[in-house]
Enzyme design. Sequence first.
Site, PDB file in Angstrom:
ATOM      1  N   CYS A 137       0.823  -1.210   0.000  1.00  0.00           N
ATOM      2  CA  CYS A 137       0.000   0.000   0.000  1.00  0.00           C
ATOM      3  C   CYS A 137       0.857   1.260   0.000  1.00  0.00           C
ATOM      4  O   CYS A 137       0.679   2.144  -0.828  1.00  0.00           O
ATOM      5  CB  CYS A 137      -0.930  -0.012   1.210  1.00  0.00           C
ATOM      6  SG  CYS A 137      -1.950   1.451   1.313  1.00  0.00           S
ATOM      7  N   LYS A 161       0.149   5.445  -6.020  1.00  0.00           N
ATOM      8  CA  LYS A 161      -0.864   5.495  -7.089  1.00  0.00           C
ATOM      9  C   LYS A 161      -1.724   6.744  -6.962  1.00  0.00           C
ATOM     10  O   LYS A 161      -1.929   7.464  -7.934  1.00  0.00           O
ATOM     11  CB  LYS A 161      -1.737   4.251  -7.013  1.00  0.00           C
ATOM     12  CG  LYS A 161      -2.890   4.296  -7.981  1.00  0.00           C
ATOM     13  CD  LYS A 161      -3.984   3.355  -7.611  1.00  0.00           C
ATOM     14  CE  LYS A 161      -4.790   3.818  -6.414  1.00  0.00           C
ATOM     15  NZ  LYS A 161      -5.726   2.781  -5.962  1.00  0.00           N
ATOM     16  N   TYR A 209      -9.261  -2.932 -11.367  1.00  0.00           N
ATOM     17  CA  TYR A 209      -9.130  -1.526 -10.990  1.00  0.00           C
ATOM     18  C   TYR A 209      -7.712  -0.989 -11.188  1.00  0.00           C
ATOM     19  O   TYR A 209      -7.528   0.177 -11.541  1.00  0.00           O
ATOM     20  CB  TYR A 209      -9.668  -1.285  -9.572  1.00  0.00           C
ATOM     21  CG  TYR A 209      -8.744  -1.676  -8.434  1.00  0.00           C
ATOM     22  CD1 TYR A 209      -7.917  -0.745  -7.839  1.00  0.00           C
ATOM     23  CD2 TYR A 209      -8.706  -2.982  -7.948  1.00  0.00           C
ATOM     24  CE1 TYR A 209      -7.078  -1.092  -6.788  1.00  0.00           C
ATOM     25  CE2 TYR A 209      -7.888  -3.332  -6.904  1.00  0.00           C
ATOM     26  CZ  TYR A 209      -7.069  -2.387  -6.318  1.00  0.00           C
ATOM     27  OH  TYR A 209      -6.235  -2.740  -5.286  1.00  0.00           O
ATOM     28  N   GLU A 254      -7.082   2.235 -13.433  1.00  0.00           N
ATOM     29  CA  GLU A 254      -6.518   3.435 -12.796  1.00  0.00           C
ATOM     30  C   GLU A 254      -5.251   3.881 -13.520  1.00  0.00           C
ATOM     31  O   GLU A 254      -5.061   5.071 -13.793  1.00  0.00           O
ATOM     32  CB  GLU A 254      -6.208   3.154 -11.317  1.00  0.00           C
ATOM     33  CG  GLU A 254      -7.474   3.024 -10.481  1.00  0.00           C
ATOM     34  CD  GLU A 254      -7.232   2.615  -9.042  1.00  0.00           C
ATOM     35  OE1 GLU A 254      -8.130   2.810  -8.217  1.00  0.00           O
ATOM     36  OE2 GLU A 254      -6.143   2.081  -8.723  1.00  0.00           O
TER      37      GLU A 254
HETATM   38  C1  LIG Z   1      -1.023  -0.748  -7.607  1.00  0.00           C
HETATM   39  C2  LIG Z   1      -1.868  -1.053  -6.406  1.00  0.00           C
HETATM   40  C3  LIG Z   1      -2.812  -0.156  -5.986  1.00  0.00           C
HETATM   41  C4  LIG Z   1      -3.602  -0.430  -4.884  1.00  0.00           C
HETATM   42  N1  LIG Z   1      -4.534   0.487  -4.504  1.00  0.00           N
HETATM   43  C5  LIG Z   1      -5.315   0.260  -3.432  1.00  0.00           C
HETATM   44  C6  LIG Z   1      -6.263   1.214  -3.008  1.00  0.00           C
HETATM   45  O1  LIG Z   1      -6.420   2.267  -3.622  1.00  0.00           O
HETATM   46  N2  LIG Z   1      -6.991   0.948  -1.906  1.00  0.00           N
HETATM   47  C7  LIG Z   1      -6.836  -0.219  -1.188  1.00  0.00           C
HETATM   48  O2  LIG Z   1      -7.508  -0.402  -0.182  1.00  0.00           O
HETATM   49  N3  LIG Z   1      -5.943  -1.158  -1.580  1.00  0.00           N
HETATM   50  C8  LIG Z   1      -5.182  -0.937  -2.682  1.00  0.00           C
HETATM   51  N4  LIG Z   1      -4.253  -1.874  -3.058  1.00  0.00           N
HETATM   52  C9  LIG Z   1      -4.181  -3.158  -2.309  1.00  0.00           C
HETATM   53  C10 LIG Z   1      -3.382  -3.000  -1.020  1.00  0.00           C
HETATM   54  O3  LIG Z   1      -2.109  -2.486  -1.319  1.00  0.00           O
HETATM   55  C11 LIG Z   1      -3.270  -4.340  -0.339  1.00  0.00           C
HETATM   56  O4  LIG Z   1      -4.562  -4.876  -0.155  1.00  0.00           O
HETATM   57  C12 LIG Z   1      -2.600  -4.242   1.040  1.00  0.00           C
HETATM   58  O5  LIG Z   1      -1.325  -3.679   0.918  1.00  0.00           O
HETATM   59  C13 LIG Z   1      -2.522  -5.622   1.677  1.00  0.00           C
HETATM   60  O6  LIG Z   1      -1.829  -5.554   2.895  1.00  0.00           O
HETATM   61  P1  LIG Z   1      -1.038  -6.824   3.450  1.00  0.00           P
HETATM   62  O7  LIG Z   1      -0.563  -6.447   4.805  1.00  0.00           O
HETATM   63  O8  LIG Z   1      -1.867  -8.022   3.296  1.00  0.00           O
HETATM   64  O9  LIG Z   1       0.181  -7.019   2.463  1.00  0.00           O
HETATM   65  P2  LIG Z   1       1.301  -6.025   1.946  1.00  0.00           P
HETATM   66  O10 LIG Z   1       0.950  -4.622   2.196  1.00  0.00           O
HETATM   67  O11 LIG Z   1       1.569  -6.441   0.560  1.00  0.00           O
HETATM   68  O12 LIG Z   1       2.551  -6.351   2.874  1.00  0.00           O
HETATM   69  C14 LIG Z   1       3.221  -7.559   2.807  1.00  0.00           C
HETATM   70  C15 LIG Z   1       4.673  -7.313   3.134  1.00  0.00           C
HETATM   71  O13 LIG Z   1       5.308  -8.557   3.376  1.00  0.00           O
HETATM   72  C16 LIG Z   1       6.622  -8.516   2.843  1.00  0.00           C
HETATM   73  N5  LIG Z   1       7.030  -9.906   2.654  1.00  0.00           N
HETATM   74  C17 LIG Z   1       6.567 -10.809   1.757  1.00  0.00           C
HETATM   75  N6  LIG Z   1       7.098 -12.016   1.975  1.00  0.00           N
HETATM   76  C18 LIG Z   1       7.916 -11.881   3.051  1.00  0.00           C
HETATM   77  C19 LIG Z   1       8.727 -12.802   3.778  1.00  0.00           C
HETATM   78  N7  LIG Z   1       8.767 -14.095   3.494  1.00  0.00           N
HETATM   79  N8  LIG Z   1       9.466 -12.311   4.802  1.00  0.00           N
HETATM   80  C20 LIG Z   1       9.417 -10.999   5.145  1.00  0.00           C
HETATM   81  N9  LIG Z   1       8.648 -10.098   4.491  1.00  0.00           N
HETATM   82  C21 LIG Z   1       7.891 -10.547   3.463  1.00  0.00           C
HETATM   83  C22 LIG Z   1       6.472  -7.716   1.575  1.00  0.00           C
HETATM   84  O14 LIG Z   1       7.698  -7.145   1.168  1.00  0.00           O
HETATM   85  C23 LIG Z   1       5.453  -6.657   2.005  1.00  0.00           C
HETATM   86  O15 LIG Z   1       6.074  -5.503   2.492  1.00  0.00           O
HETATM   87  C24 LIG Z   1      -3.429  -1.638  -4.168  1.00  0.00           C
HETATM   88  C25 LIG Z   1      -2.462  -2.555  -4.576  1.00  0.00           C
HETATM   89  C26 LIG Z   1      -1.697  -2.274  -5.685  1.00  0.00           C
HETATM   90  C27 LIG Z   1      -0.664  -3.269  -6.122  1.00  0.00           C
END
Ligand SMILES: Cc1cc2nc3c(=O)[nH]c(=O)nc-3n(C[C@H](O)[C@H](O)[C@H](O)COP(=O)(O)OP(=O)(O)OC[C@H]3O[C@@H](n4cnc5c(N)ncnc54)[C@H](O)[C@@H]3O)c2cc1C
Length: 462
Positions: free
Chosen positions: A43, A51, A180, A184
């Site tokens: 994010c 974004k 999306y 976008e």
């Molecule tokens: C281009 C784009 C635009 C988006 N826009 C929106 C939006 O406008 N609104 C919205 O609500 N959501 C949006 N999202 C979705 C949102 O980013 C995700 O839903 C959110 O970040 C999920 O959070 P998370 O904690 O599950 O994973 P993440 O935020 O992906 O965090 C996971 C972390 O784990 C780390 N990692 C992975 N494997 C390992 C490992 N084995 N050991 C240590 N670290 C590791 C990664 O490096 C990462 O930093 C967007 C996504 C993208 C790609």
Amino acid sequence: MSSFDYDLFVIGGGSGGVRAARLTAGLGKRVAIAEEYRYGGTCVIRGCVPKKLFVYASQFPEQFEDSAGYGWTVGEARFDWQKLMMAKDREIARLEGLYRKGLETAGAEMLNTRAELTGPHSVRLVDSGKVVTAERILVAVGGSANPHAALPGYEHCITSNEAFHLETLPDSILIAGGGYIAVEFANIFHGLGVQTTLIYRGMQILSRFDHDMRQGLHEAMEAKGIRIILQDIIEEVTRTPAGGLLARTLHNETIAVDQVMLALGRDPNTSGLGLEAAGVAVNERGAIIVDDFSRTNVESIFAVGDVTDKVQLTPVAIHESMCFVETQYRGNPTSPDHHLIATAVFSQPEIGTVGLSEEDAAKKYPDIEVYRAQFRPMKATLSGRAERMIMKLIVNAGDRKVVGAHILGHDAGEMAQLLGITLKAGCTKEDFDRTMAVHPTAAEELVTMYTPSYRIRNGERV
Ligand SMILES: Cc1cc2nc3c(=O)[nH]c(=O)nc-3n(C[C@H](O)[C@H](O)[C@H](O)COP(=O)(O)OP(=O)(O)OC[C@H]3O[C@@H](n4cnc5c(N)ncnc54)[C@H](O)[C@@H]3O)c2cc1C
């Protein structure tokens, strides 16, 4: 004190992981969090935040144009991609710093390394090879853009990750996908002056959204000059001797562009994570299967966010983490609520939506009323912009509740947030009707659509 090194070990420093680590450490528990790239996760580092900054940047040309109708003469406008990139990178670094600071202040131990499971209570820190133990492990590793490796020439293409770091702004781009992120970015690049084509295999962009939103946005994007190709896919991408790209499609069109961006879905980051060693079950996509309390099939291992088989949005990952902490560390079992998630597509115009589309509501309820308004927003009168807003409320005639609300137009995302509260509260159409309008706004339309545009009874429009 338990015999484990930590009470909680969090793998992944993104939206979900950071929140869980910070809250749990704040309760005085011994918490470690491992992040292999940058704190803040998708994010903050390469998703929502950069974004949205790009969206803002890409909106200015229309604003310069619109100002003429209001008496302004704006000098020659020039855009500096590098300047935007540097400003964006500074802001992301600032946010990453805040995430780190929050963890530090709460007392969580930050480990800058990849981590992999080695058992139900153990994790290997890949940088050092050290194995540590924890009473509970939270997997919050998120997902990554599908590279689409089966596509010949995929190595010439970029995903959203690279789009945030392009050295130069391309003159032309072909974006594959109808979700999306694809939509976008098509609007972002177009707004920045890039000749933009979107190609999608489906009948219409943004499947699962209300059909009026999909159609209305499609028409608005084409009217701006974005080319949209439907029911076709890229079959091959080749690099020309001059350095450009040629994309050949299934229907035998050859499209010459500077960049091809693939936005064809995201995969959970579970490969090589050691889930087999720990015995954690995944679905056919490789996403971790969790129950209503973010529990995996292994008692000590939990998962939240994009790595699971639930909804992939930042507020959802955060909410799941807060529920996890509430359940596991505050003695207050709380199940994440995935019902009625308001969301936005930051296209231009925006889509803001909550609840059921007309199609889904018609399948679910025997009798629905559809209130629909399409109008020219006031700002467009003097600017002369040919722009239409669409607002829709879907009402279940049975209990009068508003079960879906959809907006296409300026600030639709902001409005969706507030509409989300009304749907969550179970407001009826009559509650909307007796709410005084805020005048003059576009949103007042939401409380002044007194007569249904049409009804759908047993799937038939009447
Ligand atoms: C281009 C784009 C635009 C988006 N826009 C929106 C939006 O406008 N609104 C919205 O609500 N959501 C949006 N999202 C979705 C949102 O980013 C995700 O839903 C959110 O970040 C999920 O959070 P998370 O904690 O599950 O994973 P993440 O935020 O992906 O965090 C996971 C972390 O784990 C780390 N990692 C992975 N494997 C390992 C490992 N084995 N050991 C240590 N670290 C590791 C990664 O490096 C990462 O930093 C967007 C996504 C993208 C790609």
